[in-house]
Enzyme design. Structure first.
Site, PDB file in Angstrom:
ATOM      1  N   CYS A  66       0.809  -1.235   0.000  1.00 43.51           N
ATOM      2  CA  CYS A  66       0.000   0.000   0.000  1.00 43.51           C
ATOM      3  C   CYS A  66       0.839   1.281   0.000  1.00 43.51           C
ATOM      4  CB  CYS A  66      -0.934  -0.008   1.212  1.00 43.51           C
ATOM      5  SG  CYS A  66      -0.139  -0.574   2.717  1.00 43.51           S
ATOM      6  N   HIS A 113      -3.268   6.281   4.641  1.00 44.91           N
ATOM      7  CA  HIS A 113      -1.837   6.400   4.933  1.00 44.91           C
ATOM      8  C   HIS A 113      -1.355   7.772   4.460  1.00 44.91           C
ATOM      9  CE1 HIS A 113      -1.823   2.255   5.880  1.00 44.91           C
ATOM     10  NE2 HIS A 113      -1.085   1.757   4.918  1.00 44.91           N
TER      11      HIS A 113
END
Ligand code: NAP
Length: 343
Positions: free
Chosen positions: A136, A249
């Site tokens: 990710c 994130h």
């Protein structure tokens, strides 16, 4: 090669009951993916559970080697061990596997793909029937860096991440919630997933540590970037940190380029780059935020400014929904290209 108009694909989702698997179902719906049969697979714990897709209930079946007959595309998010065990069986049964785990990412015969970065690599799925979805943190960083790399060639990247708990799965989401609740109620904080309390804390520890002192997560960012940029000479150093955020994130990314590129030029390039949304009006307190990224398909980029300590340097703040662009969306985007161009 192109998809016949109206063609539908039989899709299996391995790990359908997980955080990423659930998001895969959401993305298949939101992007109107032409799903024919849908087969939902998970562990014995979940067999018989019902999950809803396009308003219809589907019963979860057992993930095993015989689960893939008649499947065109198999989306895997059931952990690396399950991918190692079952992805080759799915490929042998004729499915194209798009795998979310780290199991095959550095296999030289398996393409590692972000559609905005290296869609040309997808054709290599023919080697093993498997395409790997990157980590990710790497995905969102490269969506933001690719347009800059194309014009100015990046020589070095220094990245620090601020990663949401959803990156550790459904149990970690529950752990943050339960710790916050226990803290408010003055009770002892439950702790199972992380080695330390995650509520009101930052843990510079994602995945296992290596002898070098780096964590595996940090080295994923190094190795996967080099593989997708097809350049082993790029210098990359990463520090990956888990923060008490549910979704999204954030990354502080510092780059050094071969050719000078100013902040205004970079902002302009990024404004027209696929998959990117520039949010960069700091004077108005507008910059990418994890909370704003949640549920979005775009990677948000802001705080674009020159690094005044070197000749050709830029700083960026890059934020994306780790479960969507960092996992489920990227997987479905790859499946869309496979369906459109190869099946
Ligand atoms: P999660 O919420 O814990 O879900 C795990 C899923 O795997 C569940 O569906 C679970 O089924 C299934 N599973 C676990 N053990 C199994 C077994 N023995 N047999 C069959 N199914 C089994 O985790 P997640 O966050 O969704 O992550 C799943 C995978 O995606 C992991 O490989 C993770 O590394 C990867 N991931 C990748 C990225 C990325 O960087 N691209 C981001 C996030 C996650 P039950 O519900 O039946 O237990």
């Amino acid at each position: 090669m192109s998809q016949q108009a109206g063609r539908k694909f039989n899709v299996a989702v391995a790990g359908a009951t997980g955080a990423v698997g659930g998001a895969m179902l959401e993305v298949l719906e939101r992007r109107d993916f032409p799903v024919g049969e849908l087969r939902l697979l998970a562990s014995p714990r979940s067999v018989g559970r019902k999950l809803s897709f396009r308003g219809k209930e589907h019963t979860v079946q057992l993930l095993d080697k015989d689960a893939f007959a008649g499947i065109d595309i198999a989306l895997f998010s059931a952990g690396g061990d399950r991918s190692l065990e079952f992805a080759p069986a799915a490929a042998a049964a004729g499915a194209v596997v798009v795998d979310n785990s780290s199991a095959f990412r550095m296999d030289p015969e398996v393409p590692l793909v972000v559609p905005e970065v290296n869609p040309h690599a997808i054709v290599q799925y023919k080697n093993k029937g498997i395409i790997a979805n990157p980590n990710c943190s790497t995905i969102q960083m490269l969506v933001a860096l690719k347009p800059i790399h194309d014009v100015a060639r990046i020589k070095r990247i220094v990245v620090s991440t601020y990663q949401a708990v959803s990156g550790s799965g459904a149990e970690a989401i529950a752990e943050l919630e339960n710790q916050v609740r226990a803290w408010v109620e003055g009770k002892p904080l439950p702790r199972e997933v992380y080695p330390h309390q995650i509520a009101f804390n930052c843990l510079p520890h994602i995945d296992a540590f290596l002898d070098t002192g780096y964590s595996k997560e940090e080295m994923k960012m190094v190795n996967e970037t080099r593989k997708m940029f097809e350049d082993d000479t790029i210098g990359i150093t990463a520090t990956t940190v888990r923060v008490p955020v549910f979704y999204g994130h954030s990354e502080s990314v510092n780059i050094e380029t071969e050719k000078k590129i100013g902040a205004a030029e970079a902002r302009e390039l990024l404004a027209s780059a696929p998959g990117v949304q520039v949010v960069d009006e700091p004077a108005l307190a507008r910059y990418p935020l994890a909370l704003d990224s949640a549920g979005k398909f775009e990677t948000l980029v802001g705080r674009i400014r020159e690094d005044e300590s070197i000749a050709n340097g830029l700083n960026l703040w890059v934020v994306a929904d780790n479960i969507l662009k960092g996992a489920a969306l990227n997987t479905v985007q790859i499946a869309e290209i496979v369906g459109r161009d190869y099946l």
